[in-house]
Design a protein around this motif. Structure first.
Motif, PDB file in Angstrom:
ATOM      1  N   ALA A   1       2.481  17.917   6.070  1.00  0.00           N
ATOM      2  CA  ALA A   1       3.101  18.449   4.865  1.00  0.00           C
ATOM      3  C   ALA A   1       3.632  17.328   3.990  1.00  0.00           C
ATOM      4  O   ALA A   1       3.660  17.433   2.770  1.00  0.00           O
ATOM      5  CB  ALA A   1       4.228  19.407   5.234  1.00  0.00           C
ATOM      6  N   MET A   2       4.069  16.240   4.606  1.00  0.00           N
ATOM      7  CA  MET A   2       4.633  15.141   3.832  1.00  0.00           C
ATOM      8  C   MET A   2       3.550  14.259   3.216  1.00  0.00           C
ATOM      9  O   MET A   2       3.824  13.487   2.310  1.00  0.00           O
ATOM     10  CB  MET A   2       5.540  14.294   4.712  1.00  0.00           C
ATOM     11  CG  MET A   2       6.800  15.042   5.113  1.00  0.00           C
ATOM     12  SD  MET A   2       7.914  14.027   6.054  1.00  0.00           S
ATOM     13  CE  MET A   2       8.435  12.865   4.832  1.00  0.00           C
ATOM     14  N   ALA A   3       2.332  14.350   3.695  1.00  0.00           N
ATOM     15  CA  ALA A   3       1.259  13.540   3.133  1.00  0.00           C
ATOM     16  C   ALA A   3       0.863  14.152   1.793  1.00  0.00           C
ATOM     17  O   ALA A   3       0.383  15.271   1.719  1.00  0.00           O
ATOM     18  CB  ALA A   3       0.066  13.507   4.069  1.00  0.00           C
ATOM     19  N   SER A   4       1.092  13.437   0.741  1.00  0.00           N
ATOM     20  CA  SER A   4       0.746  13.936  -0.583  1.00  0.00           C
ATOM     21  C   SER A   4      -0.364  13.082  -1.176  1.00  0.00           C
ATOM     22  O   SER A   4      -0.725  12.040  -0.628  1.00  0.00           O
ATOM     23  CB  SER A   4       1.977  13.919  -1.489  1.00  0.00           C
ATOM     24  OG  SER A   4       2.418  12.591  -1.650  1.00  0.00           O
ATOM     25  N   GLN A   5      -0.875  13.527  -2.294  1.00  0.00           N
ATOM     26  CA  GLN A   5      -1.942  12.785  -2.957  1.00  0.00           C
ATOM     27  C   GLN A   5      -1.380  11.500  -3.560  1.00  0.00           C
ATOM     28  O   GLN A   5      -0.271  11.483  -4.091  1.00  0.00           O
ATOM     29  CB  GLN A   5      -2.563  13.633  -4.072  1.00  0.00           C
ATOM     30  CG  GLN A   5      -3.368  14.798  -3.587  1.00  0.00           C
ATOM     31  CD  GLN A   5      -4.664  14.339  -2.942  1.00  0.00           C
ATOM     32  OE1 GLN A   5      -5.140  13.243  -3.170  1.00  0.00           O
ATOM     33  NE2 GLN A   5      -5.233  15.199  -2.125  1.00  0.00           N
ATOM     34  N   ILE A   6      -2.152  10.456  -3.478  1.00  0.00           N
ATOM     35  CA  ILE A   6      -1.811   9.197  -4.135  1.00  0.00           C
ATOM     36  C   ILE A   6      -2.924   8.904  -5.117  1.00  0.00           C
ATOM     37  O   ILE A   6      -4.107   9.019  -4.793  1.00  0.00           O
ATOM     38  CB  ILE A   6      -1.653   8.055  -3.118  1.00  0.00           C
ATOM     39  CG1 ILE A   6      -0.499   8.362  -2.173  1.00  0.00           C
ATOM     40  CG2 ILE A   6      -1.423   6.732  -3.830  1.00  0.00           C
ATOM     41  CD1 ILE A   6      -0.272   7.315  -1.123  1.00  0.00           C
ATOM     42  N   TYR A   7      -2.518   8.530  -6.308  1.00  0.00           N
ATOM     43  CA  TYR A   7      -3.485   8.272  -7.374  1.00  0.00           C
ATOM     44  C   TYR A   7      -3.522   6.776  -7.681  1.00  0.00           C
ATOM     45  O   TYR A   7      -2.507   6.091  -7.605  1.00  0.00           O
ATOM     46  CB  TYR A   7      -3.112   9.052  -8.632  1.00  0.00           C
ATOM     47  CG  TYR A   7      -3.140  10.549  -8.415  1.00  0.00           C
ATOM     48  CD1 TYR A   7      -4.326  11.244  -8.569  1.00  0.00           C
ATOM     49  CD2 TYR A   7      -1.993  11.235  -8.047  1.00  0.00           C
ATOM     50  CE1 TYR A   7      -4.367  12.607  -8.360  1.00  0.00           C
ATOM     51  CE2 TYR A   7      -2.027  12.595  -7.824  1.00  0.00           C
ATOM     52  CZ  TYR A   7      -3.220  13.278  -7.986  1.00  0.00           C
ATOM     53  OH  TYR A   7      -3.262  14.635  -7.775  1.00  0.00           O
ATOM     54  N   LYS A   8      -4.715   6.321  -8.059  1.00  0.00           N
ATOM     55  CA  LYS A   8      -4.909   4.914  -8.415  1.00  0.00           C
ATOM     56  C   LYS A   8      -5.554   4.874  -9.796  1.00  0.00           C
ATOM     57  O   LYS A   8      -6.514   5.604 -10.062  1.00  0.00           O
ATOM     58  CB  LYS A   8      -5.823   4.248  -7.377  1.00  0.00           C
ATOM     59  CG  LYS A   8      -6.217   2.834  -7.714  1.00  0.00           C
ATOM     60  CD  LYS A   8      -7.185   2.298  -6.655  1.00  0.00           C
ATOM     61  CE  LYS A   8      -7.733   0.958  -7.061  1.00  0.00           C
ATOM     62  NZ  LYS A   8      -8.716   0.459  -6.115  1.00  0.00           N
ATOM     63  N   TRP A   9      -5.019   4.015 -10.669  1.00  0.00           N
ATOM     64  CA  TRP A   9      -5.595   3.854 -11.995  1.00  0.00           C
ATOM     65  C   TRP A   9      -5.350   2.448 -12.502  1.00  0.00           C
ATOM     66  O   TRP A   9      -4.494   1.730 -11.995  1.00  0.00           O
ATOM     67  CB  TRP A   9      -5.053   4.893 -12.962  1.00  0.00           C
ATOM     68  CG  TRP A   9      -3.612   4.712 -13.342  1.00  0.00           C
ATOM     69  CD1 TRP A   9      -3.136   4.047 -14.420  1.00  0.00           C
ATOM     70  CD2 TRP A   9      -2.467   5.185 -12.644  1.00  0.00           C
ATOM     71  NE1 TRP A   9      -1.779   4.077 -14.441  1.00  0.00           N
ATOM     72  CE2 TRP A   9      -1.340   4.781 -13.351  1.00  0.00           C
ATOM     73  CE3 TRP A   9      -2.288   5.919 -11.470  1.00  0.00           C
ATOM     74  CZ2 TRP A   9      -0.047   5.070 -12.943  1.00  0.00           C
ATOM     75  CZ3 TRP A   9      -1.007   6.221 -11.068  1.00  0.00           C
ATOM     76  CH2 TRP A   9       0.096   5.789 -11.795  1.00  0.00           C
ATOM     77  N   VAL A  10      -6.144   2.067 -13.484  1.00  0.00           N
ATOM     78  CA  VAL A  10      -6.040   0.750 -14.114  1.00  0.00           C
ATOM     79  C   VAL A  10      -5.620   0.964 -15.555  1.00  0.00           C
ATOM     80  O   VAL A  10      -6.244   1.739 -16.289  1.00  0.00           O
ATOM     81  CB  VAL A  10      -7.389  -0.006 -14.029  1.00  0.00           C
ATOM     82  CG1 VAL A  10      -7.279  -1.361 -14.700  1.00  0.00           C
ATOM     83  CG2 VAL A  10      -7.841  -0.132 -12.593  1.00  0.00           C
ATOM     84  N   ASP A  11      -4.575   0.258 -15.984  1.00  0.00           N
ATOM     85  CA  ASP A  11      -4.098   0.427 -17.355  1.00  0.00           C
ATOM     86  C   ASP A  11      -4.910  -0.419 -18.331  1.00  0.00           C
ATOM     87  O   ASP A  11      -5.887  -1.070 -17.954  1.00  0.00           O
ATOM     88  CB  ASP A  11      -2.597   0.129 -17.459  1.00  0.00           C
ATOM     89  CG  ASP A  11      -2.256  -1.315 -17.176  1.00  0.00           C
ATOM     90  OD1 ASP A  11      -3.174  -2.146 -17.020  1.00  0.00           O
ATOM     91  OD2 ASP A  11      -1.051  -1.636 -17.094  1.00  0.00           O
ATOM     92  N   ASP A  12      -4.508  -0.405 -19.597  1.00  0.00           N
ATOM     93  CA  ASP A  12      -5.234  -1.113 -20.664  1.00  0.00           C
ATOM     94  C   ASP A  12      -5.263  -2.626 -20.450  1.00  0.00           C
ATOM     95  O   ASP A  12      -6.177  -3.307 -20.902  1.00  0.00           O
ATOM     96  CB  ASP A  12      -4.595  -0.807 -22.027  1.00  0.00           C
ATOM     97  CG  ASP A  12      -4.670   0.674 -22.360  1.00  0.00           C
ATOM     98  OD1 ASP A  12      -5.582   1.338 -21.819  1.00  0.00           O
ATOM     99  OD2 ASP A  12      -3.832   1.149 -23.145  1.00  0.00           O
TER     100      ASP A  12
END
Length: 144
Positions: free
Chosen positions: A18-29
């Protein structure tokens, strides 16, 4: 009481997923990589799977061994030293085996005869005890 223990155990087991949530990865400008629990507004982001670890990358070439790092002359010297040490250890083991055998003979046989100058003579009890003492000291000093 059992019911409470069972419920507590079940809650504990389920809490990790339940504690495992989604992690997102992105690259900015500017080209900087970011990680976060919320996706950014107006930018594409990829989700990272936290359940399985990333695959290990294999090293491109195995690390050179110690002998390969040394120059050939030093490697030859090391090999010679190792051979000498092995030979000395074998000789020491042979000596220790013979000393233990002789000690057992002296301790178990009160009538010991030795050969000196082509003649066989029986050693006395004092000489036998002296040899036993010498052998025990030699074994303690050299064989343990």
């Amino acid at each position: 009481m059992r019911h409470m223990i069972l419920t507590g155990t079940l809650m504990l087991a389920l809490s990790t997923t339940a504690m495992a949530s989604q992690i997102y990865k992105w690259v900015d400008d500017k080209g900087v990589t970011h990680f976060g629990a919320q996706p950014p507004q107006g930018q594409p982001a990829t989700t990272i799977n936290t359940a399985t670890p990333p695959p290990r990358s294999e090293p491109s070439a195995p690390a050179p061994s110690v002998e390969e790092q040394l120059d050939p002359e030093q490697a030859a010297i090391d090999k010679k030293v190792k051979e000498d040490v092995a030979q000395q250890e074998a000789e020491r083991k042979q000596y220790c085996d013979a000393a233990r055998t002789n000690l057992a003979q002296l301790e178990n046989n009160p009538r010991v005869r030795i050969e000196e100058g082509g003649e066989v003579r029986r050693i006395g009890e004092d000489e036998r005890q002296e040899r036993i003492t010498e052998l025990k000291k030699s074994i303690v000093d050299n064989c343990q």
